[in-house]
Write a protein that holds these residues in place. Structure first.
Motif, PDB file in Angstrom:
ATOM      1  N   GLU A  35      -7.702   9.186   6.925  1.00 55.57           N
ATOM      2  CA  GLU A  35      -8.569   9.838   7.914  1.00 55.57           C
ATOM      3  C   GLU A  35      -9.107   8.853   8.949  1.00 55.57           C
ATOM      4  N   HIS A  36      -9.168   7.588   8.608  1.00 55.83           N
ATOM      5  CA  HIS A  36      -9.657   6.579   9.558  1.00 55.83           C
ATOM      6  C   HIS A  36      -8.760   6.532  10.781  1.00 55.83           C
ATOM      7  N   GLY A  37      -7.454   6.685  10.595  1.00 54.39           N
ATOM      8  CA  GLY A  37      -6.544   6.930  11.698  1.00 54.39           C
ATOM      9  C   GLY A  37      -5.830   5.765  12.326  1.00 54.39           C
ATOM     10  N   THR A  38      -6.095   4.535  11.946  1.00 56.00           N
ATOM     11  CA  THR A  38      -5.338   3.435  12.538  1.00 56.00           C
ATOM     12  C   THR A  38      -4.029   3.267  11.765  1.00 56.00           C
ATOM     13  N   ALA A  57      -1.600   5.799   2.524  1.00 55.50           N
ATOM     14  CA  ALA A  57      -0.408   6.410   1.925  1.00 55.50           C
ATOM     15  C   ALA A  57       0.031   5.630   0.691  1.00 55.50           C
ATOM     16  N   ALA A  58      -0.033   4.307   0.780  1.00 57.31           N
ATOM     17  CA  ALA A  58       0.337   3.476  -0.374  1.00 57.31           C
ATOM     18  C   ALA A  58      -0.627   3.696  -1.535  1.00 57.31           C
ATOM     19  N   VAL A  59      -1.902   3.824  -1.236  1.00 58.62           N
ATOM     20  CA  VAL A  59      -2.906   4.045  -2.284  1.00 58.62           C
ATOM     21  C   VAL A  59      -2.705   5.414  -2.934  1.00 58.62           C
ATOM     22  N   LEU A  60      -2.271   6.414  -2.168  1.00 62.06           N
ATOM     23  CA  LEU A  60      -2.049   7.757  -2.728  1.00 62.06           C
ATOM     24  C   LEU A  60      -0.860   7.802  -3.687  1.00 62.06           C
ATOM     25  N   VAL A  61       0.070   6.887  -3.528  1.00 60.19           N
ATOM     26  CA  VAL A  61       1.237   6.862  -4.408  1.00 60.19           C
ATOM     27  C   VAL A  61       0.835   6.504  -5.841  1.00 60.19           C
ATOM     28  N   LEU A  62      -0.129   5.603  -5.980  1.00 63.57           N
ATOM     29  CA  LEU A  62      -0.524   5.151  -7.322  1.00 63.57           C
ATOM     30  C   LEU A  62      -1.054   6.283  -8.206  1.00 63.57           C
ATOM     31  N   PRO A  63      -1.970   7.125  -7.728  1.00 60.92           N
ATOM     32  CA  PRO A  63      -2.416   8.231  -8.583  1.00 60.92           C
ATOM     33  C   PRO A  63      -1.295   9.222  -8.892  1.00 60.92           C
ATOM     34  N   LEU A  97     -10.645   9.367  -7.904  1.00 56.13           N
ATOM     35  CA  LEU A  97     -11.393   8.416  -7.078  1.00 56.13           C
ATOM     36  C   LEU A  97     -10.466   7.584  -6.192  1.00 56.13           C
ATOM     37  N   VAL A  98      -9.379   7.105  -6.766  1.00 53.33           N
ATOM     38  CA  VAL A  98      -8.418   6.316  -5.990  1.00 53.33           C
ATOM     39  C   VAL A  98      -7.790   7.196  -4.905  1.00 53.33           C
ATOM     40  N   GLY A  99      -7.432   8.424  -5.269  1.00 56.15           N
ATOM     41  CA  GLY A  99      -6.846   9.340  -4.289  1.00 56.15           C
ATOM     42  C   GLY A  99      -7.800   9.646  -3.149  1.00 56.15           C
ATOM     43  N   SER A 100      -9.080   9.809  -3.464  1.00 61.61           N
ATOM     44  CA  SER A 100     -10.052  10.088  -2.395  1.00 61.61           C
ATOM     45  C   SER A 100     -10.181   8.890  -1.459  1.00 61.61           C
ATOM     46  N   ARG A 101     -10.080   7.688  -1.993  1.00 60.35           N
ATOM     47  CA  ARG A 101     -10.113   6.486  -1.136  1.00 60.35           C
ATOM     48  C   ARG A 101      -8.872   6.440  -0.245  1.00 60.35           C
ATOM     49  N   GLY A 102      -7.742   6.842  -0.779  1.00 56.51           N
ATOM     50  CA  GLY A 102      -6.529   6.899   0.026  1.00 56.51           C
ATOM     51  C   GLY A 102      -6.655   7.895   1.170  1.00 56.51           C
ATOM     52  N   VAL A 103      -7.248   9.045   0.888  1.00 55.29           N
ATOM     53  CA  VAL A 103      -7.457  10.052   1.925  1.00 55.29           C
ATOM     54  C   VAL A 103      -8.424   9.520   2.980  1.00 55.29           C
ATOM     55  N   MET A 104      -9.478   8.842   2.547  1.00 56.15           N
ATOM     56  CA  MET A 104     -10.433   8.264   3.502  1.00 56.15           C
ATOM     57  C   MET A 104      -9.749   7.248   4.424  1.00 56.15           C
TER      58      MET A 104
END
Length: 150
Positions: free
Chosen positions: A30-33, A41-47, A20-27
């Motif tokens: 994808e937003h792009g700003t 990217a920081a959120v993806l590091v945690l999982p 769930l956390v990883g999917s939020r990081g991907v979202m």
């Protein structure tokens, strides 16, 4: 058996949480700003850290259980020799005697994983988890034929 079930349920919950956390990081990525990509990217590091930690601990426990099964088959599992108070606390004098016995055994045979395993159990019985873990890591390394720090 209860401990294994608890471990697997906890691990499964963690994996779902990491997903769930990883999917939020991907979202966020994808937003792009610039800000959302950085935060994503920081959120993806945690999982990733969590998965590595879960994998490393599962591997450690699996290897320790394998050694316990081997030692049990040899009839070499340590007997709990610690004297306990009526409340269940370990008597410090009996713990010191057991540690002295286990340490002497380990000093006499420093390359025997069995001695290190029994020392790890003595530490764990006395609730000295850091030393128990180091001693068990040493036992695992010796069993696998690797050098390990003392």
């Amino acid at each position: 058996m209860r401990a294994k079930l608890t471990y697997f349920v906890t691990a499964a919950v963690l994996v779902v949480y990491f997903f769930l956390v990883g999917s939020r990081g991907v979202m966020l990525i994808e937003h792009g700003t610039a800000i959302t990509v950085t935060m994503g990217a920081a959120v993806l590091v945690l999982p990733l850290i969590g998965l590595w930690f879960l994998w490393a601990n599962t591997r450690f426990v699996t290897k320790a259980n394998k050694l316990a099964a081997l030692l049990d088959a040899e009839g070499g599992l340590p007997v709990d020799e610690l004297v306990r108070t009526p409340g269940g606390r370990i008597d410090r004098d009996s713990a010191d005697a057991v540690f002295a016995k286990r340490k002497a055994e380990t000093e006499d045979a420093p390359d025997d994983w069995r001695c290190w395993f029994r020392l790890a159990v003595a530490y764990q019985d006395a609730r000295d988890t850091p030393r128990a873990r180091k001693a068990m890591q040493r036992a695992i390394a010796l069993h696998e034929g690797r050098q390990a720090g003392a």
